[in-house]
Design a protein around this motif. Structure first.
Motif, short mmCIF file in Angstrom:
data_model
loop_
_atom_site.label_atom_id
_atom_site.label_comp_id
_atom_site.label_asym_id
_atom_site.label_seq_id
_atom_site.Cartn_x
_atom_site.Cartn_y
_atom_site.Cartn_z
N GLY A 47 -19.20 -29.03 -14.97
CA GLY A 47 -17.78 -28.91 -14.72
C GLY A 47 -17.32 -29.13 -13.35
N LYS A 48 -15.94 -28.90 -13.29
CA LYS A 48 -15.13 -29.16 -11.99
C LYS A 48 -14.88 -27.67 -11.54
N VAL A 49 -15.30 -27.48 -9.99
CA VAL A 49 -14.81 -26.30 -9.37
C VAL A 49 -13.48 -26.21 -9.28
N THR A 50 -12.64 -25.17 -9.87
CA THR A 50 -11.05 -25.02 -9.49
C THR A 50 -10.85 -23.99 -8.57
N HIS A 51 -11.68 -23.20 -8.41
CA HIS A 51 -11.24 -22.05 -7.50
C HIS A 51 -12.54 -21.54 -6.87
N LYS A 52 -12.65 -21.18 -5.70
CA LYS A 52 -13.65 -20.64 -4.86
C LYS A 52 -13.32 -19.82 -3.84
N PHE A 70 -17.11 -18.52 -7.66
CA PHE A 70 -16.14 -19.77 -8.13
C PHE A 70 -16.14 -20.06 -9.50
N ASP A 71 -15.18 -20.62 -9.89
CA ASP A 71 -14.54 -20.87 -11.12
C ASP A 71 -15.00 -22.48 -11.76
N ILE A 72 -15.39 -22.75 -12.57
CA ILE A 72 -15.58 -24.37 -13.17
C ILE A 72 -14.87 -24.50 -14.47
N VAL A 73 -14.18 -25.62 -14.84
CA VAL A 73 -13.94 -25.85 -16.09
C VAL A 73 -14.62 -27.31 -16.56
N ASP A 74 -14.86 -27.19 -17.79
CA ASP A 74 -15.38 -28.59 -18.25
C ASP A 74 -14.72 -29.54 -18.94
N CYS A 75 -15.28 -30.49 -19.79
CA CYS A 75 -14.47 -31.60 -20.09
C CYS A 75 -13.47 -31.02 -21.58
N ASP A 76 -13.92 -30.01 -22.09
CA ASP A 76 -13.11 -29.47 -23.21
C ASP A 76 -12.36 -28.49 -22.60
N GLY A 77 -12.13 -28.06 -21.27
CA GLY A 77 -10.85 -27.30 -20.95
C GLY A 77 -11.46 -25.82 -20.77
N SER A 78 -12.92 -25.58 -21.37
CA SER A 78 -13.33 -24.11 -21.16
C SER A 78 -13.75 -23.85 -19.66
N GLU A 79 -13.36 -22.65 -19.34
CA GLU A 79 -13.69 -22.21 -17.87
C GLU A 79 -14.62 -21.05 -17.99
N ILE A 80 -15.28 -20.85 -16.75
CA ILE A 80 -16.35 -19.47 -16.60
C ILE A 80 -16.45 -19.24 -15.07
N HIS A 95 -22.13 -25.27 0.11
CA HIS A 95 -22.26 -26.72 -0.92
C HIS A 95 -21.28 -26.88 -1.82
N VAL A 96 -20.98 -25.61 -2.30
CA VAL A 96 -19.77 -25.68 -3.42
C VAL A 96 -18.69 -26.01 -2.91
N ASP A 97 -17.85 -27.01 -3.41
CA ASP A 97 -16.36 -27.47 -2.84
C ASP A 97 -15.54 -27.57 -3.91
N ILE A 98 -14.33 -27.13 -3.81
CA ILE A 98 -13.12 -27.22 -4.83
C ILE A 98 -12.99 -28.76 -5.19
N GLY A 99 -12.74 -28.84 -6.40
CA GLY A 99 -12.48 -30.51 -6.81
C GLY A 99 -13.76 -31.06 -7.18
N SER A 100 -14.99 -30.65 -6.54
CA SER A 100 -16.21 -31.32 -6.87
C SER A 100 -16.82 -30.83 -8.25
N ASN A 160 -1.99 -18.99 -7.94
CA ASN A 160 -1.61 -19.81 -7.06
C ASN A 160 -3.24 -20.44 -6.40
N ASN A 161 -3.18 -21.67 -6.17
CA ASN A 161 -4.29 -22.28 -5.57
C ASN A 161 -5.33 -22.59 -6.47
N THR A 162 -5.01 -22.63 -7.92
CA THR A 162 -5.75 -22.91 -9.10
C THR A 162 -5.67 -24.52 -9.15
N LEU A 163 -6.77 -25.29 -9.28
CA LEU A 163 -6.83 -26.71 -9.35
C LEU A 163 -6.66 -27.15 -10.66
N VAL A 164 -5.70 -27.88 -10.88
CA VAL A 164 -5.58 -28.59 -12.25
C VAL A 164 -5.21 -29.98 -12.37
N ASP A 165 -5.22 -30.57 -13.47
CA ASP A 165 -4.91 -31.93 -13.59
C ASP A 165 -3.77 -31.91 -14.44
N VAL A 166 -2.77 -32.55 -13.98
CA VAL A 166 -1.46 -32.93 -14.66
C VAL A 166 -0.85 -34.12 -14.73
#
Length: 473
Positions: A47-52, A70-80, A95-100, A160-166
């Motif tokens: 998944g992609k890191v959306t918040h750290k 940190f939070d990640i979201v996968d290709c299905d849109g599920s997060e954890i 080593h954990v970067d937002i957006g990676s 605020n500061n949540t990473l999204v694709d829009v």
């Protein structure tokens, strides 16, 4: 026991190590986040890191330590949410970067603590000494780009500061604005309004070098009546006079991309009537005022940027009467047949000076300046009520309400009066306009009239409207 435990230097290698076997890195063997459960030992997610979150110290009765998550979201849109304690924090934090994007395996899955974890997931992961966190290759990240875009309507609920694709249809491109930073440096920005299939509109703030690269291109395309689609990957939710989206270093911007969502938006076209849901939500009262919902007002103002007068059927949620915020001292004189009501100031000799009339008097008037929070099924809105609206709500003048503050003979106070009018439905006639402050547009809502809701009359009016529509069709 200590001999079996890997040393710190060995554990440091785990971050960059490939997963144990080539098969575990294929898409077939990567689990969706939503399929995890606490009884599962072997799993791999991507998944992609959306918040750290920053490292924080904690203390218990048995130990002190440090933690970050940190939070990640996968290709299905599920997060954890993924949490690291103590030495694991030192191991992974840098080593954990937002957006990676990362492939993660061998952690402890448990029930999430709803008190601290507000994600839409019932589970969370705690990493251990044996956990593997591997940064994805470019090919693996490209595969992750199949993650769905977040509908604009859902952005308003995100922190605020949540990473999204829009992705959205471009409705408006603003002028380039120079911005002076506190450190003396200067940058540029411009605002793009986009709208998507959810019918919602939001501002995109584009900053820095991308302004010159893309700003003129977008403006020219829109000027030529082209249908322009803008997609952003790894954009950041922000707030300034309302929710917006900012670009950051990790943001990737695409103009008219070949995504399926872009094709749907392109086929719909750029007609504002198709993009704004308020058309179906508005009705007329006595043929004079148009009733709108709070969300439809925001949509209308984001596109038209013009002053409108409308009616809102809302619940009154909050009135600020703390710290004497509900009034201002005003001029009591009559000017051109109307009360002046301009603000006045108290002088050292306790007299009042009226700047408009350029004179002093021993007394002044009190006028309402009531901040109100209104709510309907579509959202909340702050408005300001002056004398007419305040008198209709409280059935007292601002001077009378001010006198209650210092009246020891009665238990009635401004706060106790406010409690009696909260959580009731009212019909507000409001004037909605746009103000510009430091090159930013802000919506201003002023209450003209207030009346309790006659639900019997409302039902009759609604039935009559339904009957009229039935006959017309």
């Amino acid at each position: 026991m200590s001999e079996d435990r890997p040393s710190t230097s060995k554990r440091l290698l785990l971050f960059a190590t490939e997963l144990p076997s080539p098969q575990t890195t294929t898409s077939k063997n990567i689990s969706l986040i939503k399929t995890l459960n606490p009884y599962q030992n072997k799993w791999t997610i991507k998944g992609k890191v959306t918040h750290k979150r920053p490292i924080k110290a904690y203390s218990t009765s048995t130990k002190n330590g440090h933690v970050f998550s940190f939070d990640i979201v996968d290709c299905d849109g599920s997060e954890i949410r993924i949490t690291c304690f103590d030495e694991i924090t030192k191991l992974h934090y840098n080593h954990v970067d937002i957006g990676s994007h990362y492939i993660i395996s061998k952690g402890s899955v448990k029930e999430a603590n709803a008190r601290y974890n507000k994600l839409n997931s019932n589970l969370e992961i705690t990493l251990s000494n044996t956990s593997i966190v591997k940064c994805c290759t470019n090919e693996e990240q490209a595969d992750q780009q199949t993650a769905p875009f977040t509908p604009i309507g859902e952005l308003f609920q995100l922190t605020n500061n949540t990473l999204v694709d829009v992705i959205g249809l471009v409705l408006y491109v603003g002028d380039i604005i120079p911005i002076h930073r506190k450190d003396g440096s200067q940058t540029q920005k411009f605002v793009v309004k986009i709208n998507d299939l959810s019918g919602s509109t939001i501002d995109i703030n584009l900053w820095g070098p991308i302004v010159e690269q893309k700003g003129l291109e977008l403006k020219n395309m829109l000027t030529n009546d082209s249908v322009v689609i803008l997609a952003l990957r790894n954009a950041c939710v922000g707030y300034f006079n309302g929710k917006l989206v900012n670009i950051i270093a990790a943001t990737k911007l695409h103009i008219n991309p070949s995504f399926p969502e872009a094709e749907l938006l392109t086929s719909r076209g750029r007609d504002p009537l198709l993009t704004v849901p308020f058309v179906a939500e508005t009705i007329h009262i006595e043929g004079k005022y148009t009733r709108m919902t709070i969300s439809s007002i925001r949509e209308w103002m984001s596109i038209k940027l013009e002053t409108i007068q409308t009616t809102l059927l809302v619940v009154l949620r909050y009135v600020n009467v703390n710290d004497q915020n509900f009034y201002y001292t005003a001029c009591p004189l009559i000017v051109n047949g109307r009360p002046c009501k301009k603000k006045c100031t108290q002088q050292a000799d306790d007299s009042w000076f009226f700047s408009r009339c350029q004179m002093s008097m021993q007394d002044c008037n009190y006028s309402y300046l009531l901040p109100l929070k209104l709510q309907d099924a579509t959202g909340t809105l702050w408005a300001t009520a002056f004398d007419e609206g305040g008198n209709h709500l409280l059935h007292k003048t601002a001077r009378q309400l001010y006198a209650l503050q210092n009246d020891a003979t009665t238990k009635e106070t401004p706060s106790s009066m406010i409690k009696t009018i909260l959580s009731h439905y009212y019909s507000f006639i409001v004037l909605v306009s746009t103000e510009t402050y430091k090159s930013e547009s802000k919506m201003k809502v002023t209450v003209n009239k207030v009346a309790p809701v006659d639900f019997k009359a409302e039902c009759h009016a609604l039935l009559a409207e339904i009957s009229r529509l039935s006959i017309d069709t």
